[in-house]
Motif scaffolding. Structure first.
Motif, short mmCIF file in Angstrom:
data_model
loop_
_atom_site.label_atom_id
_atom_site.label_comp_id
_atom_site.label_asym_id
_atom_site.label_seq_id
_atom_site.Cartn_x
_atom_site.Cartn_y
_atom_site.Cartn_z
N TRP A 11 -46.27 62.22 -21.17
CA TRP A 11 -47.08 61.26 -20.42
C TRP A 11 -48.21 60.70 -21.28
N LEU A 12 -48.91 61.59 -21.98
CA LEU A 12 -50.05 61.15 -22.79
C LEU A 12 -49.60 60.28 -23.95
N LEU A 13 -48.52 60.65 -24.60
CA LEU A 13 -47.98 59.81 -25.67
C LEU A 13 -47.54 58.46 -25.11
N GLY A 14 -46.92 58.46 -23.94
CA GLY A 14 -46.53 57.21 -23.30
C GLY A 14 -47.72 56.31 -23.01
N LEU A 15 -48.82 56.91 -22.58
CA LEU A 15 -50.03 56.11 -22.33
C LEU A 15 -50.58 55.53 -23.62
N LEU A 16 -50.56 56.31 -24.68
CA LEU A 16 -51.04 55.80 -25.97
C LEU A 16 -50.18 54.64 -26.45
N VAL A 17 -48.88 54.79 -26.34
CA VAL A 17 -47.96 53.71 -26.72
C VAL A 17 -48.16 52.50 -25.80
N GLY A 18 -48.32 52.75 -24.51
CA GLY A 18 -48.56 51.66 -23.57
C GLY A 18 -49.82 50.88 -23.90
N GLY A 19 -50.88 51.58 -24.30
CA GLY A 19 -52.11 50.90 -24.70
C GLY A 19 -51.90 50.04 -25.93
N TRP A 20 -51.09 50.54 -26.87
CA TRP A 20 -50.77 49.77 -28.07
C TRP A 20 -49.97 48.52 -27.71
N VAL A 21 -49.00 48.67 -26.80
CA VAL A 21 -48.20 47.52 -26.36
C VAL A 21 -49.09 46.47 -25.70
N ILE A 22 -50.01 46.91 -24.86
CA ILE A 22 -50.93 45.97 -24.22
C ILE A 22 -51.73 45.20 -25.28
N GLU A 23 -52.22 45.92 -26.29
CA GLU A 23 -52.97 45.25 -27.36
C GLU A 23 -52.09 44.23 -28.09
N CYS A 24 -50.85 44.58 -28.34
CA CYS A 24 -49.93 43.63 -28.99
C CYS A 24 -49.72 42.40 -28.13
N LEU A 25 -49.56 42.60 -26.83
CA LEU A 25 -49.34 41.48 -25.91
C LEU A 25 -50.59 40.61 -25.78
N GLN A 26 -51.77 41.21 -25.94
CA GLN A 26 -53.01 40.42 -25.85
C GLN A 26 -53.07 39.35 -26.93
N ALA A 27 -52.40 39.56 -28.03
CA ALA A 27 -52.37 38.54 -29.09
C ALA A 27 -51.71 37.26 -28.60
N LEU A 28 -50.94 37.34 -27.52
CA LEU A 28 -50.26 36.17 -26.96
C LEU A 28 -51.05 35.51 -25.83
N VAL A 29 -52.16 36.11 -25.42
CA VAL A 29 -52.95 35.63 -24.28
C VAL A 29 -54.16 34.84 -24.80
N PRO A 30 -54.41 33.65 -24.23
CA PRO A 30 -55.60 32.89 -24.65
C PRO A 30 -56.88 33.72 -24.46
N ASP A 31 -57.82 33.60 -25.36
CA ASP A 31 -59.11 34.31 -25.32
C ASP A 31 -58.98 35.80 -25.57
N ARG A 32 -57.83 36.28 -25.98
CA ARG A 32 -57.63 37.71 -26.23
C ARG A 32 -57.09 37.90 -27.64
N SER A 33 -57.23 39.12 -28.15
CA SER A 33 -56.70 39.43 -29.48
C SER A 33 -56.44 40.93 -29.58
N PHE A 34 -55.63 41.29 -30.55
CA PHE A 34 -55.35 42.70 -30.84
C PHE A 34 -56.61 43.33 -31.42
N CYS A 35 -56.92 44.58 -31.01
CA CYS A 35 -58.11 45.26 -31.52
C CYS A 35 -57.83 46.75 -31.69
N TRP A 36 -57.91 47.22 -32.93
CA TRP A 36 -57.70 48.64 -33.20
C TRP A 36 -58.77 49.50 -32.54
N ARG A 37 -59.98 48.98 -32.40
CA ARG A 37 -61.05 49.77 -31.76
C ARG A 37 -60.72 50.01 -30.29
N ASP A 38 -60.06 49.05 -29.64
CA ASP A 38 -59.63 49.28 -28.26
C ASP A 38 -58.62 50.42 -28.19
N ILE A 39 -57.70 50.47 -29.15
CA ILE A 39 -56.72 51.56 -29.19
C ILE A 39 -57.45 52.89 -29.43
#
Length: 104
Positions: free
Chosen positions: A55-83
């Motif tokens: 579960w915890l690994l899945g959440l970490l991966v899910g957070g990474w996927v969200i950050e990757c998807l944010q690169a496609l959203v206006p006003d958003r960007s990928f951020c390692w500090r968020d991860i």
């Protein structure tokens, strides 16, 4: 069911343009808190150490996927500090679930 609702709310909030959101407090604190709450909910669902780790690994991966998807959203960007904040929230919740039984 609470986990699904919380995960959906987090995903929706992370994948809309910033201009659609009200002014929010510190972004890193929000990431930490959101992933700590999700982790706490996930650990209540998990049955045993292996399932908890999954579960915890899945959440970490899910957070990474969200950050990757944010690169496609206006006003958003990928951020390692968020991860990093996500990972800290996950670790905090995991530590709390290990410590809490000592005080029960």
């Amino acid at each position: 069911m609470m986990f699904v609702g919380a995960a959906a709310a987090l995903s929706a909030g992370c994948l809309v343009p910033n201009r659609w959101l009200p002014p929010l407090p510190n972004d890193k604190v929000m990431h930490f808190a959101a992933f700590a709450v999700l982790s706490g909910l996930a650990l209540r669902i998990a049955d045993g150490a292996v399932e908890s780790a999954a579960w915890l690994l899945g959440l970490l991966v899910g957070g990474w996927v969200i950050e990757c998807l944010q690169a496609l959203v206006p006003d958003r960007s990928f951020c390692w500090r968020d991860i990093g904040a996500n990972a800290a929230g996950i670790a905090f919740a995991a530590a709390c679930t290990q410590i809490a039984p000592m005080f029960a």
